[in-house]
Design an enzyme around this catalytic site. Structure first.
Site, mmCIF file in Angstrom:
data_model
loop_
_atom_site.group_PDB
_atom_site.id
_atom_site.type_symbol
_atom_site.label_atom_id
_atom_site.label_comp_id
_atom_site.label_asym_id
_atom_site.label_seq_id
_atom_site.Cartn_x
_atom_site.Cartn_y
_atom_site.Cartn_z
ATOM 1 N N CYS A 6 0.837 -1.179 0.000
ATOM 2 C CA CYS A 6 0.000 0.000 0.000
ATOM 3 C C CYS A 6 0.879 1.239 0.000
ATOM 4 O O CYS A 6 2.083 1.173 -0.213
ATOM 5 C CB CYS A 6 -0.898 0.004 1.240
ATOM 6 S SG CYS A 6 -1.807 -1.552 1.498
ATOM 7 N N GLU B 4 3.756 -6.516 4.102
ATOM 8 C CA GLU B 4 3.175 -7.811 4.474
ATOM 9 C C GLU B 4 3.949 -8.406 5.653
ATOM 10 O O GLU B 4 5.184 -8.293 5.705
ATOM 11 C CB GLU B 4 3.242 -8.809 3.304
ATOM 12 C CG GLU B 4 2.586 -8.345 2.013
ATOM 13 C CD GLU B 4 1.073 -8.290 2.086
ATOM 14 O OE1 GLU B 4 0.499 -8.885 3.017
ATOM 15 O OE2 GLU B 4 0.471 -7.632 1.211
#
Length: 640
Positions: free
Chosen positions: A2, A80
């Site tokens: 993101c 992640e």
């Protein structure tokens, strides 16, 4: 993966803060096209923004900013946590309840239990994180161990701001666009801006493996903590040696990489891999296919110029492994069309010309998948670069001669023109083997160095004297020159260390992150699992290089999956013919950016050395492609 952004000032108007935060996150929409989110505490002047590329738990429950269960913490997170399922199981067994299946919620629960630093130490992953503690009114920023995910930090009117990319910070009033001269000097050497510097004077990068904690909204009051470092890992690993036989070590590396690949194949969206047909990408793809019930999607860019085309090698490896392979052949014009977009994609001067095919292969992959694994990190962790044996041969020989003699020799060699050297070398048959006058000149400049860190820094520098272009500029010592005692690892370990703290985070990982994010693609690098890196530093030197080959142990693991006949060939790299393009289709574009009028108008570089370099390159006497590309990418960025 993101994009995150935010700021901390004094008490502020909520509507004004929301508008400013929206401008920041809008600048990051390519990093997170799926959703946006914002949280603002106007009383305390804190704002956290997020752009989401949904990978794990695609439901609204995974959206950010996210609040912890107790309400104490608010968090935005880019990246992640690959071991989040194991962490979740442990937390659940201790009574923690979860609403979602996202790794963000697991990270927050871990922070609530153990604190920020201890939580990051337990995470295997890539990340850039901003955490607001409502109890202590402290802001903490954290970055992953190798720097896969970027995080910029800047001073703004009345406080501080942070973002995944420089473009988001530049939307804020009060963030100065003044160039940092020392950063520009380092960029001229390397083609990238080494952390913690950025190209802007009032903006820095948070270094890998680091947490910055703020008790007040003042950038200068940050407290920095290293929770992991390449230096500590290298020193600890070199102080020991992995026990057992070669076969034991090969088996151990195979096991570690299988686990890392398995962890990084977890996604709720389509997943694939980049495949060049080289050692590292072939191994990652082989390990993916060995653990997949269906053919793995793999992607390669092909060029018509055979010297730059890896497509046939990749296709052969794909056929053997059994992947669903896609090759896109691109023309020179396809590649050239990328160049005008590069300043906006990288939004800071960046000049590794392999950025062009990286952009193209990322675009190709994104047409089919949302996540792609890569082989990045293998050369740095396991001694794979061809410059390593060159330096290991050259430096000991040079040090047998007094420095005064080396300096005189360098001056004598470079006083003879390149054309004269070519006339002398041609009849000896040396030019056909790559020994040209241009190369003789470049090697001669390396003789005139006093220490190995200086020698290696010059070896990987384009402009070895930035002062020639920027009179009076004072260079800062950067990570590549850090003192380091390699012990049993010798010169090879010394170079691997320097590349792991400079070239890897500030070139390789920047190149891939920005290119992939411009296409809305998440990339993952299993070789950069910190447990793999820690094992790599414990290996004896002959597991890095043996029998004239780098990455010896990686090759032996690959032997288990792919025949050597498909892999054994000279290292090719992932490049484009920039030198020829600058004399051909890019000539007009480059001439405009490097014109005397443009240089004098900008007032940054001395005109004479730039024009002389351009003239020598156009004549064909010298290959100044890297040096010129560095200048051109900076000039293009300035105009973007």
């Amino acid at each position: 993966m993101c994009g995150i952004a935010g700021f901390w000032t004094g008490a502020c108007d909520a509507d004004v803060a929301r508008a400013a935060l929206t401008r920041m996150t809008d600048a990051l929409v390519h990093r997170g096209p799926d959703a946006s989110g914002a949280w603002i505490d106007a009383c305390h002047g804190i704002a956290l923004g997020h752009r989401r590329l949904a990978i794990v738990d695609l439901s609204p429950l995974g959206q950010q900013p996210m609040e912890s269960a107790s309400g104490r913490f608010w968090l935005v997170f880019n990246g992640e946590i690959y071991n989040y399922r194991a962490l979740r199981e442990t937390l659940h067994s201790q009574g923690v309840e979860f609403r979602s299946h996202s790794d963000t919620e697991v990270l927050l629960a871990l922070i609530e239990r153990d604190g920020f630093e201890a939580a990051l130490g337990q995470c295997v992953g890539m990340f850039a994180i901003a955490l607001w503690d409502r109890h202590t009114r402290r802001l903490a920023l954290g970055r992953d161990r190798f720097g896969e995910k970027p995080l910029y930090l800047g001073r703004r009117d009345g406080g501080l701001a942070f973002a995944s990319e420089l473009s988001a910070l530049r939307t804020l009033p009060g963030v100065s666009s003044e160039i940092e001269p020392a950063a520009l000097a380092a960029y001229l050497r390397h083609g990238y801006v080494p952390a913690p510097m950025s190209m802007l004077r009032d903006v820095v990068k948070l270094e890998p493996g680091t947490i910055a904690t703020f008790s007040t909204p003042d950038v200068n009051q940050a407290q920095f903590t290293r929770y992991w470092s390449v230096r500590d890992t290298a020193v600890t690993g070199l102080a020991t040696t992995a026990t057992g036989t070669d076969d034991d070590r090969i088996e151990r590396l195979d096991t570690l990489l299988r686990g890392a690949v398995a962890d990084q194949m977890v996604a709720d969206v389509p997943l694939g891999a980049f495949l060049s047909g080289g050692i590292d990408s072939s191994l990652i793809v082989a390990l993916m296919q060995a653990q997949s019930a269906r053919p793995v999607r793999t992607f390669t860019i092909g060029f018509r110029e055979s010297a730059f085309d890896e497509a046939p090698h990749a296709a052969a490896v794909a056929r053997h492994i059994g992947t669903e392979h896609t090759t896109m052949f691109v023309t020179a014009q396809d590649a050239l069309d990328v160049i005008p977009r590069l300043p906006s994609i990288y939004n800071e001067p960046f000049a590794d010309s392999s950025q062009i095919p990286t952009v193209l292969v990322s675009q190709l992959a994104r047409e089919h998948v949302t996540v792609a694994l890569s082989g990045d990190g293998g050369d740095e962790l396991f001694g794979g670069y061809s410059r390593y044996p060159l330096a290991m041969r050259s430096w000991p020989r040079l040090t047998r001669l007094p420095y005064s003699m080396r300096r005189a020799t360098s001056a004598m060699v470079t006083s003879i023109g390149v054309r004269t050297w070519n006339h002398a070398l041609g009849p000896l048959g040396l030019m056909s083997r790559g020994v040209t006058g241009d190369r003789v000149h470049k090697l001669a400049t390396l003789i005139d160095t006093r220490s190995f860190p200086d020698f290696y820094c010059d070896l990987v520098s384009a402009w070895r004297q930035p002062q020639d272009l920027m009179p009076g500029v004072v260079e800062r010592d950067t990570a590549i020159r850090e003192p380091f005692t390699p012990g049993r690892g010798g010169l090879l370990a010394d170079m691997m260390f320097r590349d792991q703290v400079s070239y890897l985070p500030d070139d390789i990982l920047v190149k891939v992150d920005r290119a992939a994010m411009a296409a809305g693609l998440e990339t993952r690098a299993p070789l950069l699992d910190h447990r793999v890196a820690e094992f790599a530093w414990q290996l004896p030197q002959n597991c890095w290089q043996r029998d004239g080959q780098g990455k010896w142990i990686v090759r032996r693991v690959l032997d288990r999956y792919v025949p050597r006949t498909l892999i054994d060939r000279p290292k090719q790299g992932f490049g484009v013919p920039i030198a020829d393009w600058l004399r051909g289709p890019l000539r007009d574009w480059a001439s405009e950016l490097l014109s005397p009028e443009a240089l004098r108008r900008d007032g940054i570089f001395r005109t004479e050395p730039v024009l002389q370099t351009w003239k020598e390159h156009l004549s064909g006497d010298r290959n100044w492609a890297p040096s010129l590309w560095y200048l051109l990418m900076f000039q293009a960025w300035r105009r973007s």
